[in-house]
Design a protein around this motif. Structure first.
Motif, PDB file in Angstrom:
ATOM      1  N   TRP A  87      -2.277   8.303   8.089  1.00 46.97           N
ATOM      2  CA  TRP A  87      -2.601   6.823   7.678  1.00 46.97           C
ATOM      3  C   TRP A  87      -1.683   5.783   8.378  1.00 46.97           C
ATOM      4  CZ3 TRP A  87       1.421   3.881   4.317  1.00 46.97           C
ATOM      5  CH2 TRP A  87       0.776   2.926   4.106  1.00 46.97           C
ATOM      6  N   VAL A  88      -0.458   6.245   8.820  1.00 49.56           N
ATOM      7  CA  VAL A  88       0.275   5.518   9.693  1.00 49.56           C
ATOM      8  C   VAL A  88      -0.265   5.249  10.901  1.00 49.56           C
ATOM      9  CG1 VAL A  88       2.631   5.477  10.745  1.00 49.56           C
ATOM     10  CG2 VAL A  88       2.653   6.145   8.417  1.00 49.56           C
ATOM     11  N   MET A  89      -0.927   6.141  11.531  1.00 47.35           N
ATOM     12  CA  MET A  89      -1.464   6.250  12.714  1.00 47.35           C
ATOM     13  C   MET A  89      -2.925   5.345  12.967  1.00 47.35           C
ATOM     14  SD  MET A  89      -1.606   6.347  15.898  1.00 47.35           S
ATOM     15  CE  MET A  89      -0.014   7.183  16.387  1.00 47.35           C
ATOM     16  N   VAL A  90      -3.381   5.441  11.831  1.00 52.25           N
ATOM     17  CA  VAL A  90      -4.781   4.701  11.694  1.00 52.25           C
ATOM     18  C   VAL A  90      -4.333   3.060  11.572  1.00 52.25           C
ATOM     19  CG1 VAL A  90      -6.968   4.042  10.247  1.00 52.25           C
ATOM     20  CG2 VAL A  90      -6.183   6.322  10.728  1.00 52.25           C
ATOM     21  N   ASP A 116      -6.316  -3.155   9.719  1.00 56.84           N
ATOM     22  CA  ASP A 116      -7.516  -3.568   8.439  1.00 56.84           C
ATOM     23  C   ASP A 116      -8.041  -2.287   8.006  1.00 56.84           C
ATOM     24  OD1 ASP A 116      -8.227  -3.500  10.914  1.00 56.84           O
ATOM     25  OD2 ASP A 116     -10.190  -4.733  10.365  1.00 56.84           O
ATOM     26  N   LEU A 117      -8.143  -1.419   9.312  1.00 59.07           N
ATOM     27  CA  LEU A 117      -8.928  -0.160   8.787  1.00 59.07           C
ATOM     28  C   LEU A 117      -7.806   0.688   8.058  1.00 59.07           C
ATOM     29  CD1 LEU A 117     -11.512   0.647   9.699  1.00 59.07           C
ATOM     30  CD2 LEU A 117     -10.580   2.030  11.747  1.00 59.07           C
ATOM     31  N   GLY A 118      -6.449   0.512   8.384  1.00 60.30           N
ATOM     32  CA  GLY A 118      -5.348   1.255   7.711  1.00 60.30           C
ATOM     33  C   GLY A 118      -5.440   1.036   6.230  1.00 60.30           C
ATOM     34  N   MET A 119      -5.591  -0.541   5.992  1.00 54.68           N
ATOM     35  CA  MET A 119      -5.670  -0.950   4.623  1.00 54.68           C
ATOM     36  C   MET A 119      -7.016  -0.198   3.817  1.00 54.68           C
ATOM     37  SD  MET A 119      -3.243  -2.657   4.107  1.00 54.68           S
ATOM     38  CE  MET A 119      -2.004  -3.387   5.054  1.00 54.68           C
ATOM     39  N   ARG A 120      -7.788  -0.053   4.372  1.00 58.27           N
ATOM     40  CA  ARG A 120      -8.941   0.684   3.810  1.00 58.27           C
ATOM     41  C   ARG A 120      -8.736   2.185   3.549  1.00 58.27           C
ATOM     42  NH1 ARG A 120     -14.855  -0.398   5.986  1.00 58.27           N
ATOM     43  NH2 ARG A 120     -14.136  -1.605   7.530  1.00 58.27           N
ATOM     44  N   SER A 131       0.885  -1.230   0.191  1.00 59.04           N
ATOM     45  CA  SER A 131       0.098  -0.115  -0.091  1.00 59.04           C
ATOM     46  C   SER A 131       0.934   1.388  -0.013  1.00 59.04           C
ATOM     47  CB  SER A 131      -0.872   0.278   1.344  1.00 59.04           C
ATOM     48  OG  SER A 131      -1.637  -1.042   1.466  1.00 59.04           O
ATOM     49  N   ALA A 132       1.846   1.130   0.911  1.00 60.21           N
ATOM     50  CA  ALA A 132       2.652   2.428   0.897  1.00 60.21           C
ATOM     51  C   ALA A 132       3.409   2.745  -0.478  1.00 60.21           C
ATOM     52  CB  ALA A 132       3.848   2.291   1.943  1.00 60.21           C
ATOM     53  N   THR A 133       3.915   1.544  -1.007  1.00 57.61           N
ATOM     54  CA  THR A 133       4.416   1.899  -2.287  1.00 57.61           C
ATOM     55  C   THR A 133       3.425   2.532  -3.415  1.00 57.61           C
ATOM     56  OG1 THR A 133       5.547  -0.032  -1.926  1.00 57.61           O
ATOM     57  CG2 THR A 133       5.987   0.849  -4.059  1.00 57.61           C
ATOM     58  N   VAL A 134       2.262   1.837  -3.549  1.00 57.89           N
ATOM     59  CA  VAL A 134       1.251   2.300  -4.466  1.00 57.89           C
ATOM     60  C   VAL A 134       1.034   3.539  -4.160  1.00 57.89           C
ATOM     61  CG1 VAL A 134      -1.186   2.111  -5.111  1.00 57.89           C
ATOM     62  CG2 VAL A 134       0.309   0.108  -4.803  1.00 57.89           C
ATOM     63  N   LEU A 135       0.853   4.124  -2.748  1.00 58.56           N
ATOM     64  CA  LEU A 135       0.511   5.476  -2.472  1.00 58.56           C
ATOM     65  C   LEU A 135       1.600   6.589  -2.903  1.00 58.56           C
ATOM     66  CD1 LEU A 135      -1.310   5.359   0.932  1.00 58.56           C
ATOM     67  CD2 LEU A 135      -2.165   6.084  -1.042  1.00 58.56           C
ATOM     68  N   GLY A 136       2.979   6.071  -2.616  1.00 61.26           N
ATOM     69  CA  GLY A 136       3.946   7.036  -3.085  1.00 61.26           C
ATOM     70  C   GLY A 136       3.849   7.114  -4.608  1.00 61.26           C
TER      71      GLY A 136
END
Lengths: 409, 154
Positions: free
Chosen positions: A73-76, A82-86, A35-40
């Motif tokens: 996002w990091v905190m969630v 699982d909430l972070g993934m969403r 997810s982090a890579t996709v976001l970046g």
């Protein structure tokens, strides 16, 4: 430094935060790195697409939003993986909305033609959710379609600012009659408009029992009225009237009294009504100056830590210094929004960007002040940071509008 | 990872956060000056009378591009402000639409503030009632300072 360099720098900081949070979590948790890579890559490709399409604008808006949404996002993710993934998915959809808005809306002045449409749609949405919405935690603020929840308030805010900007621009001179030229005459038209806005805010307060929303609406309305007319006395009078109405609401509704009690003295009923507030205070105190370190505190003891109390969670694990960094980031975002307003070539652009600036300012102020016991807690989201799909999409729409106005200078 | 590493990394993260903020603030401070300040003569000036004007209006301070601005001759009353009807248009966000007016008189030039939002300064004193300007006097609207002169710089 240019926009992509700033974006990369912000992403490096967010990546370090994510690494720390992940290394403190149990090995069984879902891995965030895809997810982090996709976001970046997402942020950078949006920047690249805008550059290819020659859409200019303030180069600081995207890095600032990237920092806020990244830390949130990091905190969630650290609180509820699982909430972070969403949340990552919502940020990605938000980026798509941002890109689409920036590309399709070539000239923001065209929005001015839809002022009455946006008023009607906004009021209808708000009325519909009050009548037919799903009730969660005693407040009717959501529409539910299958698995998805939608909070129309987030959209209504933007629509109202669009309407107010266009309306105040159109009737600026009309409103000023009796304000400036002939002293001593009652500014009847301005008073009528202020009265209507006041009624609307009190209506939200009484019908929806939502102090935060009413406060936010009144704050935006009065600030935009001030920007259009420059009358301090009228704005102060209307503000005082609103405080009076809110005090009346306090005396009338038990719901409000409970909240104010939990605010003034959370430890009186620390196991029950004051539970959330007292947990939040423990959490803040435990953080201290430098914080416990990401993933090493226990901010999950605060109820609703991922949505309403995300600022407290960040303050516990990043400490006072981290909390100040987040406040400064919000300040910079608001400064840039006001800069776009000051430089806009027309009054509509000034009022639109100014309205969006005070929306971000008031919303983050009301929420953060509520979570640190500076004022009664009200359930609104922290733009870009809190978990929530509607809020994230609204924040990215605001960002697109601000960038558009700033590009027109 | 050992606890000591995590302890160190905690401070590293805070340091990186503030480095990022410093970079953002540096970028912000860099473009704080307003770019679009400009004095533009009205597109349709009134026909010039035969006798040459006794006074000229020269922008002296406010923006680097103002330095080589043409001085504006004062034939009759000159309206200064942000609006399109002004003879001297001032694209300054602190200027009102109709900010101030200058009217040539026998003794000098009369400067009148038209109840502008942010006011007009004569030298460093706010203009409350109309004041007479003489050779070399300056007045300020927003970020721009003007000087009255009988002999304009070319």
């Amino acid at each position: 430094m240019s926009e992509p360099v700033l974006l990369l720098l912000v992403q490096a900081a967010v990546g370090l935060a994510l690494f720390l949070a992940r290394s403190a979590m149990p090995p069984g948790a879902p891995e965030p790195w895809t997810s982090a890579t996709v976001l970046g890559v997402g942020w950078l490709s949006v920047w690249f697409a805008l550059r290819r399409a020659r859409v200019g604008g303030d180069p600081l808006l995207m890095p600032l939003a990237c920092l806020l949404s990244g830390l949130g996002w990091v905190m969630v993710y650290r609180l509820q993986p699982d909430l972070g993934m969403r949340q990552a998915l919502w940020i990605l959809i938000g980026l798509a909305v941002f890109l689409a808005n920036s590309l399709l809306l070539r000239d923001y002045r065209r929005l001015e033609e839809y002022k009455y449409l946006s008023l009607v749609v906004g009021v209808t949405l708000q009325a519909a959710v009050m009548l037919f919405g799903t009730e969660i935690n005693g407040a009717r603020l959501w529409f539910r379609v299958g698995e998805l929840q939608f909070q129309p308030v987030e959209l209504v805010k933007i629509l109202l600012i669009l309407f107010l900007a266009a309306f105040l621009r159109r009737f600026q001179l009309w409103l000023r009659v009796g304000l400036r030229s002939r002293e001593g005459r009652l500014p009847r038209r301005a008073l009528l408009l202020l009265g209507l806005g006041w009624l609307a805010a009190e209506g939200v307060l009484i019908l929806q029992k939502d102090l935060g929303m009413a406060l936010l609406f009144m704050g935006i309305f009065l600030t935009m009225f001030y920007m259009a007319t420059g009358r301090t006395d009228l704005v102060l009078a209307a503000g005082a009237l609103f405080v009076g109405g809110a005090a009346l609401g306090y005396l009338t509704f038990e719901h409000v009294q409970v909240r104010v009690q939990a605010w003034l003295d959370p430890f009186q009923d620390a196991q029950n009504r004051g539970f959330q507030m007292s947990q939040a205070l423990f959490s803040l105190a435990w953080g201290g100056m430098f914080g416990t370190g990401l993933g090493l505190g226990q901010p999950d003891r605060v109820p609703e830590a991922a949505t309403d109390f995300v600022f407290v969670a960040l303050a516990e694990e990043l400490g006072f210094l981290g909390a100040v960094a987040i406040l400064v980031t919000f300040m910079l975002l608001v400064t840039r929004a006001f800069r776009a307003a000051m430089r806009a070539p027309d009054e509509f652009g000034t009022l639109l960007a100014g309205g969006l600036a005070v929306l971000i300012a008031w919303q983050s102020l009301i929420l953060i002040a509520g979570t640190v016991k500076l004022m009664p807690m009200t359930g609104i989201t922290l733009p870009f940071v809190s978990y929530g799909g509607s809020s994230m999409l609204a924040s990215f729409t605001i960002l697109a509008l601000l960038r558009r106005v700033s590009a027109a200078c | 990872m050992s606890e000591l590493t995590l302890f160190g990394l905690k401070f590293a993260l805070l340091a990186v956060l503030y480095l990022v903020l410093a970079a953002l603030i540096r970028a912000l401070v860099r473009d704080l000056p307003m770019p679009a300040l400009d004095v533009v003569p009205s597109p349709s000036p009134r026909p010039a009378p035969e006798e040459p004007p006794r006074f000229w209006l020269q922008a002296v301070e406010g923006h680097e591009r103002l330095a080589d601005r043409q001085p504006v001759p004062i034939h009759g009353a000159v309206l200064i402000g942000r609006g399109g009807d002004c003879q001297v248009r001032l694209l300054d966000p602190f200027a009102s639409v109709e900010h101030a007016r200058i009217v040539p008189q026998a003794c000098g030039v009369l400067l009148e503030d038209l109840k502008s939002t942010n006011g007009t300064l004569r030298g460093t004193v706010p203009v409350v009632a109309p004041v007479v300007l003489e050779e070399g006097d300056t007045f300020t609207i927003g970020d721009v300072t003007f000087q009255m002169t009988r002999s304009p710089r070319p």
